[in-house]
Design a protein around this motif. Sequence first.
Motif: not given
Length: 283
Positions: A205-208, A216-225
């Motif tokens: 599922a990757k980071l969310r 809220t909007n807990e399934n939004n994918p999050v990208f860290v870099s």
Amino acid sequence: MEQQNISTSDSDTPTPSYVSKRIKQRSEHVSKSDFNNFRKEMKEFMSSLFSSQEKELQSISTTQKDIQKSNQTIENSIALLSSQQEEFKKKINSLEQQTIEDRKYISILEEKMEEMQRAHRKCNFELKNVPKQNTETKKELLEMITTLSTNIGGSLSKTDIKDIYRVRTKNDNLKNAPIIVETSSVMLKMEFLKNCKLYNMKNKAKLRAQQLGLRTNENNPVFVSEQLTAKGSRLHFLARDLVKSKEYKYCWTAFGKVYIRKDENSPIIWIHSEAQVQQFIQK
């Protein structure tokens, strides 16, 4: 005794000698006079002809002198233009050379500026696509990062974070602007990024957003870099296109620089300009 009548005729009567002589003298006089008149007329004609020719020659000579002057003026003008053209060529060559030197100097300055920006961001990382809350404070952002660290098996604490903020954008409607996190050391940043990468490798599922503690909007994918410079972000975007085209297998960033690699056995290539990416695309 009979008196004889002697008839005389013009044809038979001889011309007296004095008459013949007179006629001859007259003829000679007329001939000489005509000749003198002829000579006089010829002289006058020749004199008039020579005078006319002399005037024409003078006119031609004057015209020729004017032409020579005009030619000389044209030659002088051409010589001046040629001289000016040579000067312009020298100036253009000098300006072109100066432009080349200026571009080199600008390139050096840009690279120095890029290095300074990378150095300034060496302890930073960013989170993209994190939903923005209605009332968002630094405290709440800190809570998100520490919660995320705990959920990915890290140990990043509030004291390890020097600063945290959401990037301001020109578009106010953009709610998911990146969040910048400045840690107290490069090692902390690298460890956090490593934990995020391991989490994504282990979890399908990757980071969310839920890993940050959001409800809220807990399934939004999050990208860290890493936090890249504007140039670095552009190069990273272009480099990822190489991976999408399947010409290269790997693309990543390290210490603000972008790298690509064809496969495990190929050399690592540092992407430092857009022109370099275009060269790889055209191969």
